[in-house]
Structure formats: structure tokens, C-alpha cells
Design a protein around this motif. Structure first.
Motif, short mmCIF file in Angstrom:
data_model
loop_
_atom_site.label_atom_id
_atom_site.label_comp_id
_atom_site.label_asym_id
_atom_site.label_seq_id
_atom_site.Cartn_x
_atom_site.Cartn_y
_atom_site.Cartn_z
N MET A 210 17.73 0.93 2.69
CA MET A 210 17.73 1.69 3.95
C MET A 210 16.32 1.76 4.53
O MET A 210 16.13 1.62 5.74
CB MET A 210 18.26 3.11 3.72
CG MET A 210 19.74 3.22 3.47
SD MET A 210 20.21 4.91 2.98
CE MET A 210 19.69 5.86 4.42
N LEU A 211 15.33 1.99 3.65
CA LEU A 211 13.95 2.13 4.11
C LEU A 211 13.40 0.81 4.65
O LEU A 211 12.39 0.81 5.35
CB LEU A 211 13.05 2.65 2.98
CG LEU A 211 13.36 4.07 2.49
CD1 LEU A 211 12.38 4.49 1.40
CD2 LEU A 211 13.33 5.06 3.65
N LYS A 212 14.04 -0.28 4.31
CA LYS A 212 13.65 -1.58 4.87
C LYS A 212 14.35 -1.86 6.19
O LYS A 212 14.17 -2.93 6.78
CB LYS A 212 13.98 -2.70 3.87
CG LYS A 212 13.12 -2.65 2.60
CD LYS A 212 13.49 -3.78 1.64
CE LYS A 212 12.62 -3.73 0.40
NZ LYS A 212 12.97 -4.82 -0.55
N GLY A 213 15.16 -0.90 6.64
CA GLY A 213 15.82 -1.03 7.93
C GLY A 213 17.17 -1.70 7.88
O GLY A 213 17.76 -2.00 8.93
N LEU A 214 17.71 -1.95 6.68
CA LEU A 214 18.99 -2.64 6.58
C LEU A 214 20.14 -1.71 6.94
O LEU A 214 20.18 -0.56 6.49
CB LEU A 214 19.21 -3.19 5.17
CG LEU A 214 18.65 -4.59 4.88
CD1 LEU A 214 17.13 -4.59 4.97
CD2 LEU A 214 19.09 -5.07 3.52
N ARG B 126 0.82 -1.22 0.00
CA ARG B 126 0.00 0.00 0.00
C ARG B 126 0.85 1.27 0.00
O ARG B 126 0.32 2.37 0.03
CB ARG B 126 -0.91 0.00 1.24
CG ARG B 126 -1.99 -1.06 1.23
CD ARG B 126 -3.04 -0.77 2.29
NE ARG B 126 -2.47 -0.74 3.62
CZ ARG B 126 -2.42 -1.80 4.43
NH1 ARG B 126 -2.90 -2.96 4.02
NH2 ARG B 126 -1.90 -1.72 5.64
N SER B 127 2.17 1.13 0.02
CA SER B 127 3.01 2.31 0.10
C SER B 127 3.11 3.01 -1.25
O SER B 127 2.93 2.40 -2.30
CB SER B 127 4.41 1.92 0.60
OG SER B 127 5.00 0.99 -0.28
N LEU C 38 10.19 9.66 4.83
CA LEU C 38 9.73 8.82 3.72
C LEU C 38 8.82 7.69 4.18
O LEU C 38 8.59 6.73 3.44
CB LEU C 38 10.94 8.24 2.97
CG LEU C 38 11.82 9.27 2.24
CD1 LEU C 38 13.01 8.60 1.59
CD2 LEU C 38 11.01 10.05 1.21
N SER C 39 8.29 7.82 5.37
CA SER C 39 7.35 6.80 5.87
C SER C 39 6.14 6.70 4.94
O SER C 39 5.60 7.70 4.50
CB SER C 39 6.88 7.18 7.28
OG SER C 39 5.91 6.29 7.75
N GLY C 40 5.74 5.46 4.64
CA GLY C 40 4.61 5.24 3.75
C GLY C 40 4.97 5.30 2.29
O GLY C 40 4.08 5.26 1.42
N LYS C 41 6.27 5.38 1.99
CA LYS C 41 6.72 5.44 0.58
C LYS C 41 7.73 4.32 0.35
O LYS C 41 8.39 3.85 1.27
CB LYS C 41 7.33 6.80 0.26
CG LYS C 41 6.37 7.96 0.47
CD LYS C 41 7.04 9.29 0.23
CE LYS C 41 6.08 10.44 0.40
NZ LYS C 41 5.57 10.54 1.79
N ARG C 42 7.85 3.91 -0.90
CA ARG C 42 8.88 2.93 -1.25
C ARG C 42 9.58 3.40 -2.52
O ARG C 42 9.03 4.18 -3.28
CB ARG C 42 8.28 1.54 -1.47
CG ARG C 42 7.45 1.38 -2.73
CD ARG C 42 7.04 -0.08 -2.95
NE ARG C 42 6.42 -0.27 -4.26
CZ ARG C 42 5.13 -0.11 -4.53
NH1 ARG C 42 4.31 0.24 -3.57
NH2 ARG C 42 4.67 -0.30 -5.76
N ILE C 43 10.79 2.92 -2.72
CA ILE C 43 11.58 3.31 -3.87
C ILE C 43 11.52 2.19 -4.91
O ILE C 43 11.92 1.06 -4.64
CB ILE C 43 13.04 3.59 -3.47
CG1 ILE C 43 13.11 4.57 -2.28
CG2 ILE C 43 13.81 4.15 -4.67
CD1 ILE C 43 12.41 5.88 -2.53
N ASP C 44 11.03 2.51 -6.07
CA ASP C 44 10.97 1.54 -7.16
C ASP C 44 12.29 1.57 -7.92
O ASP C 44 12.66 2.61 -8.49
CB ASP C 44 9.83 1.86 -8.12
CG ASP C 44 8.49 1.34 -7.61
OD1 ASP C 44 8.50 0.62 -6.58
OD2 ASP C 44 7.45 1.64 -8.21
N VAL C 45 13.00 0.46 -7.93
CA VAL C 45 14.30 0.41 -8.62
C VAL C 45 14.30 -0.76 -9.62
O VAL C 45 13.47 -1.66 -9.54
CB VAL C 45 15.45 0.25 -7.61
CG1 VAL C 45 15.57 1.49 -6.75
CG2 VAL C 45 15.25 -0.97 -6.72
#
Length: 208
Positions: free
Chosen positions: A158-162, A136-137, A201-208
Motif C-alpha cells: 500500500m505504501l508503494k501506491g499499489l 533512506r526511509s 507513514l511518510s518516510g517509513k517502510r515496512i520490513d517484511v
């Protein structure tokens, strides 16, 4: 006892254990190299919460030593890394439980209670919830943020907490190169640190 190299996280968990889980004392250890000296000077804790990823790598050697030298201590692993393999690894090590850092506080409290009772806690529900949240992000491309494709890959992890070490492994880069990318990302997006960036960037994801 909480072992986490992020002081804000470690002290926050310590406060939560005291205020919501009935602990009279909760010690935050932010430098793993001081753990053994600390343990030699205090009464053995009933529970140790250990972050899976530490600056020197995984906590697996530490967990194995804690289990061998302090068999009565209950061990609960926490991690911001959603890779299911992490839970499997700590499970095989005879650790008592695993809780992802994005779990709701009530879930964390139930995990602590279960482990202290002598039960195991390896609940699949928190990871499933993470997958649903990600679906849903809001997707963003690196270009939309003014980042290079490689910076976008680093930011996505990074946004996944790694942590940097895990990002480096995933992308086959040196840890120093990842640190340079992280500095560039923070500068480009005007964030002072990783916590501020992840919050923004909470609630967002990076499409790569």
C-alpha cells in the motif's frame, strides 16, 4: 482530461494543469465507465492523463482504444506503482509518456510540456529517485505497528501506491481478502482512509 478514480488526485492534477501548465480547461473523470460518453459530448482534448491502475484493472485496453479512436490526442500515463514493467508496457503501446505520481511538480510540468510538443517522456530519473528515497526511509516491522505478518505485507505494498487489485496479485490473494486486510490495518492504526495512512507513514517502510 484526467482519468483517475481518486477524486482528490484527479481534481488536484486538473487544478495544477490550469494554474501551472497553461490549460484553459482541465476535466477530471473519476469513473472510467463514463469516459466514452464524456468524449462524445465535448471537443476532443489535446491531452489525456490516465492512471495506469483503475478499479477494473489496468488502463491498457482504454489506452489502446484512445490511441485508435483519437489519434491526435496526446496520452500521458501516471501511476503510483513504481514497477518498471508498467513504464515498459505503456511505452510499447505507443503512449506518449509516463510520469510516476511521486514526481516533483516541476518534473510533471516538463513532462506535460514535452508531450504536448510531440516529444516522448519516459525519464528514468524519477524511478531512481524513488529507490534512493526508499533506502533512506525508516524501517518498521509489522509487530511494531501491532499488525500481523500478512497485514504487514499488505501495508508495505500500500505504501508503494499499489491498489488492492495489484496487492492481491502480488500476494496471491483474492481482492476481497486484501480489502479485509486494508480495513483491519486502518482500524488498527486509527486512520480513516488510505490517504491519511500513507501520509502518516511518510518516510517509513515496512520490513517484511
Amino acid at each position: 482530461m484526467i482519468v483517475d478514480d481518486h477524486p482528490l488526485v484527479a481534481r488536484g492534477i486538473a487544478d495544477y494543469l490550469r494554474t501551472h501548465c497553461g490549460f484553459a480547461r482541465a476535466e477530471a473523470i473519476c469513473h472510467a465507465d463514463g469516459l466514452w460518453t464524456h468524449l462524445a459530448q465535448v471537443e476532443v482534448p489535446s491531452l489525456a492523463l490516465v492512471d495506469f491502475w483503475l478499479p477494473e484493472g489496468t488502463a491498457l485496453p482504454m489506452l489502446a482504444r484512445l490511441r485508435a479512436e483519437y489519434p491526435g490526442m496526446r496520452l500521458l500515463v501516471i501511476s503510483g506503482d513504481g514497477d518498471p514493467a508498467i513504464r515498459d508496457k505503456v511505452h510499447r503501446l505507443a503512449v506518449d509518456g509516463f510520469v510516476p505520481k511521486h514526481a516533483e511538480p516541476a518534473v510533471f510540468a516538463r513532462a506535460v510540456s514535452a508531450v504536448l510538443r510531440g516529444d516522448a517522456w519516459f525519464d528514468d530519473a524519477p524511478l531512481a529517485a524513488q529507490a534512493n528515497d526508499e533506502a533512506r526511509s525508516l524501517p518498521l516491522s509489522p509487530a511494531e505497528l501491532g499488525l500481523t505478518p500478512r497485514q504487514g505485507e499488505v501495508l508495505a505494498l500500500m505504501l508503494k501506491g499499489l491498489p488492492n487489485k495489484r496487492v492481491a496479485q502480488q500476494l496471491s490473494l483474492s481482492e476481497q481478502t486484501v480489502k479485509e486486510h486494508v480495513s483491519g490495518i486502518l482500524e488498527r492504526l486509527g486512520a480513516r482512509n488510505r490517504i491519511e495512512l500513507i501520509t502518516r507513514l511518510s518516510g517509513k517502510r515496512i520490513d517484511v
